[in-house]
Write a protein that holds these residues in place. Structure first.
Motif, PDB file in Angstrom:
ATOM      1  N   TYR B  68      -9.431   2.565  -4.619  1.00 18.53           N
ATOM      2  CA  TYR B  68      -7.410   1.806  -3.590  1.00 18.53           C
ATOM      3  C   TYR B  68      -8.147   1.178  -2.508  1.00 18.53           C
ATOM      4  O   TYR B  68      -9.231   1.255  -1.804  1.00 18.53           O
ATOM      5  CB  TYR B  68      -7.113   3.330  -3.426  1.00 18.53           C
ATOM      6  N   PHE B  70      -6.551   0.549   1.292  1.00 21.91           N
ATOM      7  CA  PHE B  70      -5.186   1.020   2.584  1.00 21.91           C
ATOM      8  C   PHE B  70      -5.159  -0.409   4.002  1.00 21.91           C
ATOM      9  O   PHE B  70      -6.765  -0.641   4.335  1.00 21.91           O
ATOM     10  CB  PHE B  70      -5.624   2.252   3.461  1.00 21.91           C
ATOM     11  N   ILE B 131       6.751   2.208   0.928  1.00 24.06           N
ATOM     12  CA  ILE B 131       6.670   3.372   1.034  1.00 24.06           C
ATOM     13  C   ILE B 131       7.222   3.971   1.957  1.00 24.06           C
ATOM     14  O   ILE B 131       7.417   3.143   3.256  1.00 24.06           O
ATOM     15  CB  ILE B 131       5.134   3.190   1.897  1.00 24.06           C
ATOM     16  N   GLN B 142       3.712  -0.721  -1.874  1.00 16.87           N
ATOM     17  CA  GLN B 142       1.788  -0.762  -2.175  1.00 16.87           C
ATOM     18  C   GLN B 142       2.049  -1.833  -3.663  1.00 16.87           C
ATOM     19  O   GLN B 142       3.292  -2.249  -4.290  1.00 16.87           O
ATOM     20  CB  GLN B 142       2.532   0.738  -3.089  1.00 16.87           C
ATOM     21  N   PHE B 147      -1.970  -0.945  -0.151  1.00 10.92           N
ATOM     22  CA  PHE B 147      -1.712   0.535   0.394  1.00 10.92           C
ATOM     23  C   PHE B 147      -0.913  -0.012   1.862  1.00 10.92           C
ATOM     24  O   PHE B 147      -2.155  -0.757   2.270  1.00 10.92           O
ATOM     25  CB  PHE B 147      -1.630   1.934   0.545  1.00 10.92           C
ATOM     26  N   THR B 148      -0.429  -0.815   1.926  1.00  7.76           N
ATOM     27  CA  THR B 148      -0.270  -1.548   3.865  1.00  7.76           C
ATOM     28  C   THR B 148       1.169  -0.752   4.239  1.00  7.76           C
ATOM     29  O   THR B 148       2.198  -0.768   4.409  1.00  7.76           O
ATOM     30  CB  THR B 148       1.088  -2.863   3.144  1.00  7.76           C
ATOM     31  N   LEU B 149       0.279  -0.109   5.434  1.00  8.05           N
ATOM     32  CA  LEU B 149       0.940   0.109   6.292  1.00  8.05           C
ATOM     33  C   LEU B 149       0.885  -0.608   7.484  1.00  8.05           C
ATOM     34  O   LEU B 149       0.380  -0.975   7.942  1.00  8.05           O
ATOM     35  CB  LEU B 149      -0.213   1.436   6.474  1.00  8.05           C
ATOM     36  N   ILE B 163       2.142   8.163   0.282  1.00 14.30           N
ATOM     37  CA  ILE B 163       1.068   8.045  -0.672  1.00 14.30           C
ATOM     38  C   ILE B 163       0.796   9.312  -1.649  1.00 14.30           C
ATOM     39  O   ILE B 163       0.276   8.790  -2.497  1.00 14.30           O
ATOM     40  CB  ILE B 163       0.216   7.605   0.054  1.00 14.30           C
ATOM     41  N   ARG B 166       0.886   9.233  -5.388  1.00 11.60           N
ATOM     42  CA  ARG B 166       0.346   7.803  -5.576  1.00 11.60           C
ATOM     43  C   ARG B 166      -1.159   8.091  -6.186  1.00 11.60           C
ATOM     44  O   ARG B 166      -1.673   6.782  -6.482  1.00 11.60           O
ATOM     45  CB  ARG B 166       1.583   6.382  -5.231  1.00 11.60           C
TER      46      ARG B 166
END
Lengths: 244, 244
Positions: B68, B70, B131, B142, B147-149, B163, B166
């Motif tokens: 994953y 982030f 998200i 996502q 995952f783009t936060l 999240i 997921r």
């Protein structure tokens, strides 16, 4: 637009504890603030696990990509302290215990205390020059454009004093901050982009902040031309005024 | 030794302000602590400037290297918010304004407030899933395993809640800490290495601390086998006792 000399640094922060959330790194900000008045800008930082291949490859990549590289962590006496070997491997250098490094350790340790693990701290890549450690004596070292420093912040900070004279800096980057509240970031966005377009060499960032019930934005402009930055300050103040 | 499933994550912290020393990142530790109970370990983190090529290349490299990824930062309404475009570029995807993302923004903004900069926050790479953002509505997203936060810690934290479901985690990593004082790190080093050798799958770190006049070391052992870790605790305690 005057042509200002750009000098950049990469920072490698080494240690499992920084990735597990156990230890909060503070060395990056310390190094950035140390370099700013010397006219050196940090271009990228990596936080690496205690993994020999990753450290070696990152040292190589950063040594090529940046004018200077700083590593922190992994130069103590224990088995997880592998940075010196990784630096040697990155540059295909030998590494061995050095008498001048041992002499530094002798300022702190009696001969009978200088056991094998402590002597590991005197293992230095061939041709490196030592960096003084006024806090706990075990030296850091410089290999080409790479400075290898301790990870403990107090010790790291102490070593920086012996680095200033080794750095050939560039044009200093100045920074101004305009702090606002009661403005929406989305309302300011077009004006901000326009101010940046009108001022080549200046980068403008927009940073929302929250503080209990209060909220606002800091506009931060950075550039090497101080006079231009003062003009940008006036433009940003006018922008804020127009939005209130 | 039981075979435990290892799941790793890479973290990309995006923003010039993190490299200038102006802003101290806290998102890495927050993400690491969020992932630990899910059995996901952070393998590497990078702190990147607002530079499109570097961000794109790092996203690609991390998406390949880790289970994953982030990213934090760069998804607001201003001109320096380029993360969404970089994610699309990393995977050769198109990017456009999406109705479901706009609907989220409409929870916060009246139609006349939805100007071009704010609508930028509804630009999402093709095929990404949104998200939730319970703090300021503009969504994260996502794309494959990335995952783009948001970068603002309060908003980033709010997004993590969407999240958990997921993530297909692995074996949880447990951690024990033995805190000592009046022991030299160099005196403990050989014993520490021996305990680690005897316990495959356990990594042991040694972290000196300083606190005014007090100094000591924390020994931190990490591993996925809880019973083994309790045996390591006893071995480390015996080691410390033998050195006092």
């Amino acid at each position: 637009m005057t042509n200002f000399k750009t000098v950049t640094a990469g920072v490698l922060l080494i240690g499992d504890e920084l990735l597990s959330g156990r230890t909060q790194d503070t060395n990056l900000a310390e190094i950035a603030k140390f370099l700013a008045p010397l006219g050196v800008q940090v271009g990228e930082a990596r936080i690496l696990a205690d993994n020999a291949e990753t450290i070696r490859d990152s040292v190589r990549a950063f040594s090529d990509a940046f004018d200077y590289v700083f590593t922190t962590g992994g130069i103590g006496p224990t088995h997880d302290d592998i940075t010196a070997d990784c630096i040697a491997a990155a540059f295909d250098l030998g590494i061995s215990e050095r008498e001048d490094a041992l002499d530094m350790l002798r300022q702190r340790y009696a001969e009978e205390e200088l056991n094998a693990p402590r002597r590991r701290m005197a293992r230095i890549p061939d041709g490196a020059s030592l960096i003084d450690n006024p806090v706990s004596q075990a030296p850091g070292f410089q290999t080409r454009n790479v400075f290898t420093l301790a990870g403990v912040p107090q010790i790291m900070r102490g070593m920086l004093a012996d680095i200033t004279h080794r750095i050939e800096g560039g044009a200093k980057v100045y920074q101004i901050t305009i702090s606002t509240s009661n403005i929406g970031e989305g309302d300011a966005a077009e004006g901000l982009a326009e101010v940046e377009r009108q001022n080549p060499g200046v980068s403008i960032g927009s940073y929302p902040w929250f503080n209990d019930d209060l909220r606002g934005i800091n506009f931060v402009a950075r550039g090497r031309d101080k006079a231009q930055l003062e003009r940008v300050r006036l433009q940003l103040e006018a922008l804020v005024k127009s939005l209130l």
